[in-house]
Scaffold this motif. Structure first.
Motif, PDB file in Angstrom:
ATOM      1  N   LYS A  48      32.943  41.341  45.948  1.00  0.00           N
ATOM      2  CA  LYS A  48      32.494  42.733  46.075  1.00  0.00           C
ATOM      3  C   LYS A  48      33.547  43.603  46.770  1.00  0.00           C
ATOM      4  O   LYS A  48      33.928  44.645  46.271  1.00  0.00           O
ATOM      5  N   THR A  49      34.014  43.147  47.933  1.00  0.00           N
ATOM      6  CA  THR A  49      34.979  43.940  48.694  1.00  0.00           C
ATOM      7  C   THR A  49      36.292  44.055  47.929  1.00  0.00           C
ATOM      8  O   THR A  49      36.920  45.121  47.909  1.00  0.00           O
ATOM      9  N   THR A  50      36.702  42.979  47.278  1.00  0.00           N
ATOM     10  CA  THR A  50      37.945  43.018  46.504  1.00  0.00           C
ATOM     11  C   THR A  50      37.831  44.075  45.405  1.00  0.00           C
ATOM     12  O   THR A  50      38.761  44.847  45.177  1.00  0.00           O
ATOM     13  N   THR A  51      36.673  44.144  44.744  1.00  0.00           N
ATOM     14  CA  THR A  51      36.486  45.148  43.688  1.00  0.00           C
ATOM     15  C   THR A  51      36.524  46.551  44.272  1.00  0.00           C
ATOM     16  O   THR A  51      37.220  47.432  43.761  1.00  0.00           O
ATOM     17  N   ASN A  86      28.200  36.368  49.837  1.00  0.00           N
ATOM     18  CA  ASN A  86      29.506  36.460  50.483  1.00  0.00           C
ATOM     19  C   ASN A  86      30.550  35.761  49.633  1.00  0.00           C
ATOM     20  O   ASN A  86      30.292  34.695  49.087  1.00  0.00           O
ATOM     21  N   GLY A  87      31.698  36.407  49.516  1.00  0.00           N
ATOM     22  CA  GLY A  87      32.795  35.792  48.771  1.00  0.00           C
ATOM     23  C   GLY A  87      32.705  35.994  47.272  1.00  0.00           C
ATOM     24  O   GLY A  87      33.520  35.473  46.510  1.00  0.00           O
ATOM     25  N   ALA A  88      31.729  36.780  46.807  1.00  0.00           N
ATOM     26  CA  ALA A  88      31.538  36.961  45.364  1.00  0.00           C
ATOM     27  C   ALA A  88      32.616  37.852  44.752  1.00  0.00           C
ATOM     28  O   ALA A  88      32.839  37.818  43.545  1.00  0.00           O
TER      29      ALA A  88
HETATM   30  N1  ATP Z   1      43.722  38.859  50.953  1.00  0.00           N
HETATM   31  C1  ATP Z   1      43.152  37.766  50.487  1.00  0.00           C
HETATM   32  N2  ATP Z   1      43.832  36.619  50.355  1.00  0.00           N
HETATM   33  C2  ATP Z   1      43.255  35.504  49.875  1.00  0.00           C
HETATM   34  N3  ATP Z   1      41.959  35.420  49.483  1.00  0.00           N
HETATM   35  C3  ATP Z   1      41.225  36.524  49.588  1.00  0.00           C
HETATM   36  C4  ATP Z   1      41.773  37.748  50.100  1.00  0.00           C
HETATM   37  N4  ATP Z   1      40.778  38.677  50.069  1.00  0.00           N
HETATM   38  C5  ATP Z   1      39.678  38.060  49.590  1.00  0.00           C
HETATM   39  N5  ATP Z   1      39.948  36.770  49.295  1.00  0.00           N
HETATM   40  C6  ATP Z   1      38.996  35.802  48.737  1.00  0.00           C
HETATM   41  O1  ATP Z   1      38.422  36.356  47.557  1.00  0.00           O
HETATM   42  C7  ATP Z   1      37.037  36.038  47.479  1.00  0.00           C
HETATM   43  C8  ATP Z   1      36.248  37.301  47.333  1.00  0.00           C
HETATM   44  O2  ATP Z   1      36.276  37.993  48.568  1.00  0.00           O
HETATM   45  P1  ATP Z   1      35.547  39.369  48.789  1.00  0.00           P
HETATM   46  O3  ATP Z   1      35.820  39.800  50.196  1.00  0.00           O
HETATM   47  O4  ATP Z   1      35.880  40.297  47.703  1.00  0.00           O
HETATM   48  O5  ATP Z   1      34.037  38.925  48.631  1.00  0.00           O
HETATM   49  P2  ATP Z   1      32.729  39.728  48.973  1.00  0.00           P
HETATM   50  O6  ATP Z   1      31.819  39.574  47.814  1.00  0.00           O
HETATM   51  O7  ATP Z   1      33.044  41.102  49.401  1.00  0.00           O
HETATM   52  O8  ATP Z   1      32.143  38.907  50.148  1.00  0.00           O
HETATM   53  P3  ATP Z   1      32.127  39.300  51.684  1.00  0.00           P
HETATM   54  O9  ATP Z   1      30.871  40.064  51.835  1.00  0.00           O
HETATM   55  O10 ATP Z   1      32.110  37.972  52.354  1.00  0.00           O
HETATM   56  O11 ATP Z   1      33.379  40.089  51.953  1.00  0.00           O
HETATM   57  C9  ATP Z   1      36.704  35.244  48.706  1.00  0.00           C
HETATM   58  O12 ATP Z   1      36.711  33.869  48.374  1.00  0.00           O
HETATM   59  C10 ATP Z   1      37.831  35.565  49.670  1.00  0.00           C
HETATM   60  O13 ATP Z   1      38.087  34.490  50.522  1.00  0.00           O
END
Ligand code: ATP
Length: 330
Positions: free
Chosen positions: A42-45, A38-40
């Protein structure tokens, strides 16, 4: 042509860099996993690749189109299944599909044929005219999969496709994803923090703290461990560790489950290992059990990061809020 090409893709939120210079390619027809805790990032990418979020730096092409300069062309070529249900509960399965077909300009004749076939593929043909609010979570996810493919996208993006589903439903959803990939020839890009799901991919990118730390086939990634993992349980594990060090020059690790030994050819080591444990130790050691396994992706992640991928999950509501914010920001 590659289905996805990402080059030094970066996203910052204020001072925080969520995705840092990520580069990778996904071949057409490939099942590609983004695995990380979590937080790596993935979703942002995935949100950047789907044009839901602008990159701070770097570029990517999806289906041959630039995600920043040609977002509309990209959107027409992708299908999305995110973990937050986005179906209209008051409509039937068929009506949900029809609405999607309208948004994507799928001609009526073509729509009817495809909708029928896709509903059969996900085993919902008998529920086509039932309101979605009566569906189970697994049925809804299956309908979303069918809907994601209705406009015949080149690339299907799945963000944690089985999050929040029970193990049996998860297995079923995977059967459907593989079936859809095989019959439609679609490229599938999915994110997960489940090792067993990542195992199904042709290739896996392991992501941690916004960076890709390894990218290869599941077998090649596991080969990084350098062989097999043997677990021995004895009457005295501490003495067994000592004995294995002295007699065989191994580097055994005591764990809660027993003594762990990594070896290039575990099958060949087992007889020697049993020999030194059972003979020559005074008083003799009793071996309760011995097992041999191939390294898992968890072993790989631990080797690369020193940590295990934890199984924490953000609540669906939190994710929905995040998605909404991201849409609004564009
Ligand atoms: N809109 C935003 N504003 C600020 N920080 C963000 C935002 N979106 C994501 N983050 C931060 O960027 C980091 C990556 O988040 P992301 O959602 O891409 O991770 P993830 O690998 O998909 O994990 P998860 O499964 O928890 O979503 C996290 O620390 C999150 O808190």
């Amino acid at each position: 042509m590659n289905a996805i090409e990402a080059e030094r893709l970066t996203r910052r939120f204020g001072d925080f860099t969520a995705v840092r210079e990520v580069s990778f390619e996904v071949r057409e027809g490939e099942l590609f996993a983004f695995l990380g805790p979590n937080g790596a990032g993935k979703t942002t990418t995935i949100n950047m690749l789907c044009t839901l979020l602008r990159p701070t730096a770097g570029t990517a092409r999806v289906g041959g189109h630039d995600i920043v300069r040609e977002p509309h062309a990209v959107r027409r070529r992708i299908g999305l299944v995110f973990q937050d249900p986005s179906l209209d509960d008051r409509l039937t399965a068929w009506q949900n599909l029809a609405f999607h077909a309208m948004l994507y300009d799928v001609p009526r004749r073509v729509f009817e044929e495809r909708a029928k076939r896709l509903l059969e593929l996900v085993d919902l043909q008998d529920h086509a005219h039932q309101e979605v609010r009566t569906f189970s979570g697994g049925m809804k996810r299956r309908l979303e999969l069918a809907r994601g493919l209705l406009h015949q996208p080149k690339v299907l993006f799945l963000d944690e496709p089985t999050l929040g589903l029970d193990p049996q439903t998860r297995r079923h959803i995977w059967d459907y994803i593989l079936r859809l990939r095989d019959t439609e020839g679609t490229t599938v890009f999915f994110t997960t923090h489940y090792m067993d799901e990542a195992e199904r991919a042709d290739r896996i990118a392991i992501i941690d703290h916004g960076r890709i730390i390894a990218l290869d086939t599941p077998d090649n990634l596991k080969a990084m461990i350098g062989g097999d993992v043997i677990l021995v349980r004895t009457s005295d594990d501490a003495r067994a560790v000592e004995r294995l060090r002295e007699a065989l020059g191994l580097d055994p690790r005591p764990t809660a489950e027993g003594v762990l030994v990594e070896a290039p050819r575990g099958d060949q080591l087992i007889p020697r290992l049993l020999g030194v444990l059972q003979n020559g130790a005074e008083p003799p050691l009793i071996v309760h059990s011995i097992s041999l396994r191939r390294p898992s992706l968890e072993d790989v992640f631990i080797k690369l990061t020193g940590r295990a991928i934890r199984d924490e999950e953000a609540s669906p509501l939190e994710r929905m809020r995040l998605s909404r914010r991201l849409w609004d920001r564009r």
